[in-house]
Structure formats: C-alpha cells, structure tokens
Design a protein around this motif. Sequence first.
Motif, short mmCIF file in Angstrom:
data_model
loop_
_atom_site.label_atom_id
_atom_site.label_comp_id
_atom_site.label_asym_id
_atom_site.label_seq_id
_atom_site.Cartn_x
_atom_site.Cartn_y
_atom_site.Cartn_z
N VAL A 99 0.84 -1.19 0.00
CA VAL A 99 0.00 0.00 0.00
C VAL A 99 0.87 1.25 0.00
CG1 VAL A 99 -1.72 1.31 1.29
CG2 VAL A 99 -1.88 -1.18 1.17
N LEU A 100 0.62 2.11 -0.95
CA LEU A 100 1.30 3.41 -1.04
C LEU A 100 0.27 4.50 -0.78
CD1 LEU A 100 3.82 4.54 -3.77
CD2 LEU A 100 2.08 6.09 -2.90
N ARG A 101 0.47 5.25 0.32
CA ARG A 101 -0.37 6.41 0.63
C ARG A 101 0.43 7.68 0.35
NH1 ARG A 101 -1.49 5.81 6.69
NH2 ARG A 101 0.48 4.69 6.63
N TRP A 102 -0.26 8.72 -0.08
CA TRP A 102 0.44 9.96 -0.43
C TRP A 102 -0.31 11.18 0.11
CZ3 TRP A 102 -2.30 13.26 -3.77
CH2 TRP A 102 -3.36 12.67 -4.47
N ASP A 103 0.45 12.27 0.27
CA ASP A 103 -0.09 13.55 0.72
C ASP A 103 -0.26 14.51 -0.45
OD1 ASP A 103 -0.33 13.16 3.51
OD2 ASP A 103 1.80 13.59 3.82
N LEU A 104 -1.35 15.24 -0.45
CA LEU A 104 -1.55 16.31 -1.42
C LEU A 104 -0.49 17.40 -1.26
CD1 LEU A 104 -5.39 16.61 -0.92
CD2 LEU A 104 -4.32 16.09 -3.13
N PRO A 105 -0.19 18.15 -2.31
CA PRO A 105 0.73 19.28 -2.16
C PRO A 105 0.28 20.24 -1.07
CG PRO A 105 0.37 18.81 -4.48
CD PRO A 105 -0.59 17.94 -3.71
N GLY A 106 1.21 20.58 -0.19
CA GLY A 106 0.90 21.46 0.92
C GLY A 106 0.25 20.78 2.10
N HIS A 107 0.04 19.48 2.02
CA HIS A 107 -0.56 18.70 3.09
C HIS A 107 0.47 17.68 3.59
CE1 HIS A 107 -3.95 20.32 0.89
NE2 HIS A 107 -4.81 19.89 1.81
N GLY A 108 0.42 17.38 4.90
CA GLY A 108 1.38 16.42 5.42
C GLY A 108 2.79 16.89 5.12
N GLY A 109 3.55 16.04 4.43
CA GLY A 109 4.93 16.39 4.11
C GLY A 109 5.18 16.73 2.66
N SER A 110 4.13 16.90 1.84
CA SER A 110 4.33 17.20 0.42
C SER A 110 4.54 18.69 0.18
CB SER A 110 3.12 16.74 -0.40
OG SER A 110 3.07 15.34 -0.51
N PRO A 111 5.54 19.06 -0.63
CA PRO A 111 5.78 20.49 -0.92
C PRO A 111 4.58 21.13 -1.62
CG PRO A 111 7.64 19.12 -1.62
CD PRO A 111 6.53 18.18 -1.29
N ALA A 112 4.22 22.32 -1.19
CA ALA A 112 3.08 23.02 -1.79
C ALA A 112 3.33 23.36 -3.25
CB ALA A 112 2.76 24.27 -0.99
N ALA A 163 -1.28 28.04 0.79
CA ALA A 163 -1.18 28.11 -0.67
C ALA A 163 -1.43 26.75 -1.30
CB ALA A 163 0.19 28.64 -1.07
N GLY A 164 -0.95 25.69 -0.67
CA GLY A 164 -1.17 24.35 -1.21
C GLY A 164 -2.63 23.96 -1.16
N TYR A 165 -3.29 24.26 -0.04
CA TYR A 165 -4.72 23.98 0.08
C TYR A 165 -5.50 24.76 -0.98
CZ TYR A 165 -9.32 23.46 2.35
OH TYR A 165 -10.65 23.18 2.62
N ALA A 166 -5.18 26.04 -1.13
CA ALA A 166 -5.89 26.87 -2.11
C ALA A 166 -5.69 26.35 -3.52
CB ALA A 166 -5.42 28.32 -2.00
N ALA A 167 -4.49 25.89 -3.84
CA ALA A 167 -4.23 25.34 -5.17
C ALA A 167 -5.06 24.09 -5.41
CB ALA A 167 -2.75 25.05 -5.34
N CYS A 168 -5.26 23.28 -4.38
CA CYS A 168 -6.12 22.11 -4.52
C CYS A 168 -7.56 22.53 -4.78
CB CYS A 168 -6.04 21.24 -3.27
SG CYS A 168 -4.47 20.34 -3.08
N CYS A 169 -8.00 23.63 -4.16
CA CYS A 169 -9.33 24.18 -4.46
C CYS A 169 -9.42 24.62 -5.92
CB CYS A 169 -9.63 25.36 -3.54
SG CYS A 169 -9.82 24.95 -1.80
N ASP A 170 -8.37 25.24 -6.43
CA ASP A 170 -8.34 25.61 -7.84
C ASP A 170 -8.51 24.39 -8.74
OD1 ASP A 170 -7.86 28.32 -7.22
OD2 ASP A 170 -5.69 28.04 -7.24
N ALA A 171 -7.83 23.31 -8.37
CA ALA A 171 -7.93 22.08 -9.16
C ALA A 171 -9.35 21.53 -9.14
CB ALA A 171 -6.94 21.04 -8.63
N LEU A 172 -10.01 21.57 -7.99
CA LEU A 172 -11.39 21.11 -7.90
C LEU A 172 -12.32 22.00 -8.72
CD1 LEU A 172 -11.48 20.15 -4.13
CD2 LEU A 172 -11.91 18.60 -6.03
N ALA A 173 -12.06 23.29 -8.74
CA ALA A 173 -12.89 24.20 -9.53
C ALA A 173 -12.84 23.85 -11.02
CB ALA A 173 -12.43 25.64 -9.32
N ALA A 174 -11.68 23.43 -11.49
CA ALA A 174 -11.50 23.16 -12.92
C ALA A 174 -11.92 21.76 -13.32
CB ALA A 174 -10.03 23.38 -13.29
N PHE A 175 -12.21 20.91 -12.35
CA PHE A 175 -12.44 19.48 -12.64
C PHE A 175 -13.87 19.23 -13.08
CE2 PHE A 175 -13.43 15.10 -11.14
CZ PHE A 175 -12.49 14.42 -11.89
N ASP A 176 -14.03 18.55 -14.21
CA ASP A 176 -15.35 18.13 -14.70
C ASP A 176 -15.15 16.95 -15.65
OD1 ASP A 176 -17.91 17.74 -15.62
OD2 ASP A 176 -18.27 19.85 -16.15
N LEU A 177 -15.40 15.76 -15.15
CA LEU A 177 -15.18 14.54 -15.95
C LEU A 177 -16.50 13.87 -16.30
CD1 LEU A 177 -12.29 13.49 -16.72
CD2 LEU A 177 -12.71 11.60 -15.14
#
Length: 273
Positions: free
Chosen positions: A53-66, A184-198
């Motif tokens: 199992v590989l778990r990962w952190d979003l940018p700006g979350h946990g230890g991932s660079p924003a 900034a990392g959290y806000a960038a993830c919000c930007d990604a959600l705003a643009a997402f439509d699959l």
Amino acid sequence: MPPAASAAGPAPLLQHRLDGPADGVPLVLGPSLGTSLRLWEPQLAALTREHRVLRWDLPGHGGSPAHLLPQDGTAEVGTLAGLVLRLADAQGWDRFAYAGVSLGGAVGLELADRHPERLTALAVVCSSARFGDPDTWRGRARKVREEGTESMVSSRPGVWYGQDFSRSAAAAELLADLRAADDAGYAACCDALAAFDLRERLPYLAVPVLAVAGREDPATPPAHAREIADRVPGAALVEVPGAAHLANAEHPEPVTASLLTHLAAHARASPRR
C-alpha cells in the motif's frame, strides 16, 4: 503534468509511505482535501494483508511540498494524477489498483480516463465527477489565501463527519491535519477542484470502478456516486448509512469491506513486483 526535472536534479516526489508485504499487490490510496495520508489508517491493517500500500499527501498537506501544484490559479487534477504516476513509476509499478477519497477519488477518475492501462481497479469514496459550482471553490481558495486553513476548521464537523464522531480522538487528528496544511497548497487544490469536470468522460472509462457514498454526506451527496455508478460501464455502488464526507474514517468497517471485495474481484489483473 508534474513538474519537470531541473539541472539541479529530478523534481521532488509527493510525500508518501509504503506499508505491507514487499511482494504484495500494488495499491495506491489518495486523500481528501485538508487531510493527510493518515486518513486511510482505519483500512490499513486489512488492506496490507495482501497489498503493498502506497499512501500519499496532497501538495501542501502532510509532508508534500506546496509548490508541486501551480499557485497562480491554474492547478488541475491532471497535475495530481501525473504526480501519482511518478510515485508508481518510482516503485516500478506498471499497473496498480487505486482508491481515493473526495479529491483523491477525482485523481483516480483522471487516471482512469487518461491512463487506463495503468489501473487494475478503481474505488472512489465520497467523490464526484464534478464538485459543484466552480465559483464556490475559487471563493474558498481566496478565503484560505487570505485567512488560512484555520478559517475552514469550524465548518468541518457536520461535513466531514457527524456529531458522535466529532468527539473522538480521530476527529481531532483530522482537524489538526487541516490546521497544519499550507495555505497556498490547500488553495491550489481548491483551484484544481474548480477546474475538474469529468462527467462527459464517464461512459468511456474502461477500468473496474466502485463508487462509495456516505448517505449523510453534504459535500458529495449520494447522487454524485450514483452518477458515476450509472454512467461508468459495469461500475458498482455502495452507500454507507449514517456516514458523512469522510466515510472511511467515520464508518470504517463497511468501507473496508466494500474495498476488499472490489479489489479481490480484480486482483488477478494486478501483477506482483
């Protein structure tokens, strides 16, 4: 796409952790916005019996660079999907199963659309093919850039989980991860959600999909999971009674059971290292 390597060396990877037997079936787990890789701890003991199992952190979350996501409002879920592929490549995994909560689930849908040859199975938990009005997410991004992630903390109980769970140590840990997230990392993830439509791509997904919904989820109501299950050929649907948005934390047993069933049904397609 993920950041390119520079003359100083390769771009950094997302913060991640590996658990389970080295020769286990590869499985990647993605988190929800505002959480860290420990969101999946309730499922870890069961999943690591058979899986690496590989778990990962979003940018700006946990230890991932924003800075792994653009900070100028142009972030996309596709960039996160590319970062996840880099993690899989670093393990030597040509194919792997994937499960993700909310934004982590959207990353899985993006992988299924753009890189179906890499996935053996996909589970999306309390997720969506479109997360509501894009302006709402852009507004949240502005709010967090101005006021910080602390401004989101008081609104999470009742959205992430119900009243009973809110008194638990696990709930306190989830809120601590939100407080610790880079603004900034959290806000960038919000930007990604705003643009997402699959939504228009769902009928073309060719990966075995399980959609899990929390019946009391106000962020991605069950109708979002039903849309995925109805439009993706052969997809399965599980609804968890009494669960809000972080169903795998609030009601881990039914979520774990549904994941194990789905993964076992498609394990034969997933090579061991």
